[in-house]
Every structure is written in C-alpha cells, then in structure tokens.
Write an enzyme that holds these catalytic residues in place. Structure first.
Site, PDB file in Angstrom:
ATOM      1  N   ASP A  82       0.846  -1.196   0.000  1.00  0.00           N
ATOM      2  CA  ASP A  82       0.000   0.000   0.000  1.00  0.00           C
ATOM      3  C   ASP A  82       0.888   1.255   0.000  1.00  0.00           C
ATOM      4  O   ASP A  82       1.847   1.344   0.770  1.00  0.00           O
ATOM      5  CB  ASP A  82      -0.872  -0.043   1.270  1.00  0.00           C
ATOM      6  CG  ASP A  82      -2.045   0.923   1.214  1.00  0.00           C
ATOM      7  OD1 ASP A  82      -2.519   1.231   0.100  1.00  0.00           O
ATOM      8  OD2 ASP A  82      -2.490   1.356   2.297  1.00  0.00           O
ATOM      9  N   HIS A  83       0.577   2.207  -0.854  1.00  0.00           N
ATOM     10  CA  HIS A  83       1.306   3.483  -0.927  1.00  0.00           C
ATOM     11  C   HIS A  83       2.808   3.306  -1.085  1.00  0.00           C
ATOM     12  O   HIS A  83       3.602   3.967  -0.389  1.00  0.00           O
ATOM     13  CB  HIS A  83       1.012   4.358   0.313  1.00  0.00           C
ATOM     14  CG  HIS A  83      -0.381   4.881   0.332  1.00  0.00           C
ATOM     15  ND1 HIS A  83      -0.771   5.998  -0.363  1.00  0.00           N
ATOM     16  CD2 HIS A  83      -1.510   4.410   0.933  1.00  0.00           C
ATOM     17  CE1 HIS A  83      -2.072   6.200  -0.172  1.00  0.00           C
ATOM     18  NE2 HIS A  83      -2.545   5.235   0.603  1.00  0.00           N
ATOM     19  N   HIS A 131      -7.813   9.406   4.387  1.00  0.00           N
ATOM     20  CA  HIS A 131      -7.468   8.401   5.395  1.00  0.00           C
ATOM     21  C   HIS A 131      -7.922   8.873   6.778  1.00  0.00           C
ATOM     22  O   HIS A 131      -7.972  10.072   7.041  1.00  0.00           O
ATOM     23  CB  HIS A 131      -5.953   8.165   5.417  1.00  0.00           C
ATOM     24  CG  HIS A 131      -5.434   7.548   4.161  1.00  0.00           C
ATOM     25  ND1 HIS A 131      -4.384   8.068   3.453  1.00  0.00           N
ATOM     26  CD2 HIS A 131      -5.817   6.447   3.469  1.00  0.00           C
ATOM     27  CE1 HIS A 131      -4.134   7.309   2.385  1.00  0.00           C
ATOM     28  NE2 HIS A 131      -4.997   6.312   2.376  1.00  0.00           N
ATOM     29  N   HIS A 159      -9.588   4.865  -1.643  1.00  0.00           N
ATOM     30  CA  HIS A 159      -8.876   4.843  -0.358  1.00  0.00           C
ATOM     31  C   HIS A 159      -9.754   5.492   0.711  1.00  0.00           C
ATOM     32  O   HIS A 159     -10.771   6.107   0.402  1.00  0.00           O
ATOM     33  CB  HIS A 159      -7.558   5.616  -0.486  1.00  0.00           C
ATOM     34  CG  HIS A 159      -6.471   4.829  -1.130  1.00  0.00           C
ATOM     35  ND1 HIS A 159      -5.320   4.449  -0.476  1.00  0.00           N
ATOM     36  CD2 HIS A 159      -6.369   4.330  -2.383  1.00  0.00           C
ATOM     37  CE1 HIS A 159      -4.548   3.761  -1.303  1.00  0.00           C
ATOM     38  NE2 HIS A 159      -5.158   3.668  -2.474  1.00  0.00           N
ATOM     39  N   GLY A 160      -9.323   5.357   1.974  1.00  0.00           N
ATOM     40  CA  GLY A 160     -10.051   6.027   3.052  1.00  0.00           C
ATOM     41  C   GLY A 160     -11.428   5.446   3.283  1.00  0.00           C
ATOM     42  O   GLY A 160     -12.390   6.176   3.536  1.00  0.00           O
ATOM     43  N   ASN A 181     -10.235   0.418   0.227  1.00  0.00           N
ATOM     44  CA  ASN A 181      -9.213   0.248   1.268  1.00  0.00           C
ATOM     45  C   ASN A 181      -9.767   0.608   2.647  1.00  0.00           C
ATOM     46  O   ASN A 181     -10.382   1.660   2.803  1.00  0.00           O
ATOM     47  CB  ASN A 181      -8.048   1.202   1.009  1.00  0.00           C
ATOM     48  CG  ASN A 181      -7.226   0.815  -0.189  1.00  0.00           C
ATOM     49  OD1 ASN A 181      -7.689   0.081  -1.050  1.00  0.00           O
ATOM     50  ND2 ASN A 181      -6.009   1.306  -0.256  1.00  0.00           N
ATOM     51  N   VAL A 182      -9.482  -0.260   3.599  1.00  0.00           N
ATOM     52  CA  VAL A 182      -9.916  -0.015   4.980  1.00  0.00           C
ATOM     53  C   VAL A 182      -8.743  -0.278   5.922  1.00  0.00           C
ATOM     54  O   VAL A 182      -8.148  -1.359   5.900  1.00  0.00           O
ATOM     55  CB  VAL A 182     -11.096  -0.944   5.375  1.00  0.00           C
ATOM     56  CG1 VAL A 182     -11.531  -0.673   6.808  1.00  0.00           C
ATOM     57  CG2 VAL A 182     -12.268  -0.757   4.416  1.00  0.00           C
ATOM     58  N   THR A 184      -8.145   2.276   9.242  1.00  0.00           N
ATOM     59  CA  THR A 184      -8.444   2.857  10.564  1.00  0.00           C
ATOM     60  C   THR A 184      -9.503   2.067  11.319  1.00  0.00           C
ATOM     61  O   THR A 184      -9.356   1.782  12.508  1.00  0.00           O
ATOM     62  CB  THR A 184      -8.901   4.321  10.404  1.00  0.00           C
ATOM     63  OG1 THR A 184      -7.903   5.014   9.645  1.00  0.00           O
ATOM     64  CG2 THR A 184      -9.096   5.001  11.735  1.00  0.00           C
TER      65      THR A 184
HETATM   66  P1  13P Z   1      -8.697   4.365   6.216  1.00  0.00           P
HETATM   67  O1  13P Z   1      -7.636   4.292   7.271  1.00  0.00           O
HETATM   68  O2  13P Z   1      -9.387   5.668   6.221  1.00  0.00           O
HETATM   69  O3  13P Z   1      -9.595   3.205   6.247  1.00  0.00           O
HETATM   70  O4  13P Z   1      -7.915   4.329   4.806  1.00  0.00           O
HETATM   71  C1  13P Z   1      -7.197   3.177   4.464  1.00  0.00           C
HETATM   72  C2  13P Z   1      -6.442   3.346   3.204  1.00  0.00           C
HETATM   73  O5  13P Z   1      -6.891   4.024   2.294  1.00  0.00           O
HETATM   74  C3  13P Z   1      -5.164   2.646   3.085  1.00  0.00           C
HETATM   75  O6  13P Z   1      -4.480   2.967   1.921  1.00  0.00           O
END
Ligand code: 13P
Length: 186
Positions: A82-83, A131, A159-160, A181-182, A184
């Site tokens: 990721d990233h 995020h 994302h986020g 993407n999850v 948090t």
């Molecule tokens: P969240 O932490 O908001 O779920 O985002 C995760 C994410 O986009 C990881 O790349």
C-alpha cells in the site's frame, strides 16, 4: 491456495459489479482474524501492508504470515503493497512475495497521461475521500468519479474506506469502484 495477483481478481470484481475489500494489517493476530473471516464469508480479499508497518520493519514477517495462512484457504487472497514510495521498495516487496504493488504518485500525475504511459491494473481516485475517520458525513464527489470512469476502463480504487456510510459505498461501486481500502476501522 497460493496468493493470487490483483490482475487475477479485479476482472471478477468487474464481472460481478462488486468491490474487493483491501484490509491493512500490522499484526499477526489481525491478519489471522481477517483471513478467517474472509474464508468464512467466501469473499476474495486484498491484504495490504502499509508504510507504518514497513517502517516498523514488518514487511517480510507480515508477508510470510499471509503466505502461510493463505495456503490453507479456498478463498483467493492478494498480498498488496500500500502506498509504495519508491521503485526500491516495490522490488523489496516483490522479493518478499507480494503479488500486487502500489506506487503512490498522487503528487505527480494526472489520470490520462499516467494511464497512457503506464499499464496499471487499478487506479486510485481522489474524490474527497481521506485516510482516517471523517468528521460527519464525507463529501464524496461522485460526479468527479464518473468523469474519471468515463476517461478510463481501468478498475478504480477508493482509499479512506473507514467511516464511509453504506449508501455512499454502494454508489461508488455502482459508478465503478472495484477495490475499497480499509485501515483505521480495523
Ligand atoms: P482508512 O484508514 O481511512 O480506512 O484508509 C485506508 C487506506 O486508504 C489505506 O491505503
């Protein structure tokens, strides 16, 4: 089964008009819990390792955990960087057995030039998503998402995902999001 690649599972998402969840992991216990759940639900999943876990020196150990657990599963699992921050990091991830890698070019490129120059399997969009947890209802720009959908056939990524209400997730999938993407919320 052995890990599969992103390119193998995204066509399935497109065919079924669904989004595949990508869960960020940073411990063995979380990894185990996610993989047990996706196996129970028979839901293909992407297991993502992000920069915080990599900074903590966990790239190889988490990769080994996912590889080992996925072997005994029937559900397809992708191991994803990721990233990704550099070509060197991408190479390191591939050597550790990752079957999908992301390069974060959010500060550099626009969609048309980028996808013309690089054959990507998926493209993450910026439509007001962020995020971390949202303060109140997120303000997602679905018109912009539709505009991106209209200029490329590449499967789109959101994302986020933490804290986005179900109805917005549903709308995003209807327009063409195929990976969410999850981190948090986990
Ligand atoms: P969240 O932490 O908001 O779920 O985002 C995760 C994410 O986009 C990881 O790349």
């Amino acid at each position: 089964m052995s890990l599969v690649t992103m390119r193998e599972i995204l066509p399935y998402a497109e065919e079924k008009k669904i989004a595949i969840p990508a869960f960020n992991i940073d411990t063995m216990e979380i990894t185990q819990a996610i993989l047990e759940t996706v196996e129970e639900e028979n839901c293909p999943a992407i297991i993502a390792v992000g920069q915080a876990a990599i900074k903590d020196g966990k790239l190889e150990s988490l990769a080994a955990t996912v590889r080992t657990l996925a072997k005994d599963m029937k559900t397809p699992v992708v191991l994803h960087l990721d990233h990704g921050q550099s070509v060197e990091q991408v190479v390191k991830a591939l050597c550790a057995g990752f079957t999908s890698v992301m390069i974060d070019g959010s500060k550099l490129q626009d969609v048309i030039d980028f996808t013309a120059a690089v054959k990507v399997d998926a493209l993450a969009v910026g439509i007001g998503n962020a995020h971390g947890l949202y303060k109140g209802r997120p303000n997602l720009d679905f018109q912009r998402l539709q505009e991106v959908r209209d200029v490329t056939d590449v499967p789109l990524v959101l994302h986020g995902g933490s804290g986005i209400p179900d109805d917005m997730i549903q709308t995003a999938i209807e327009i063409g999001i195929r990976k969410i993407n999850v981190a948090t919320e986990i």
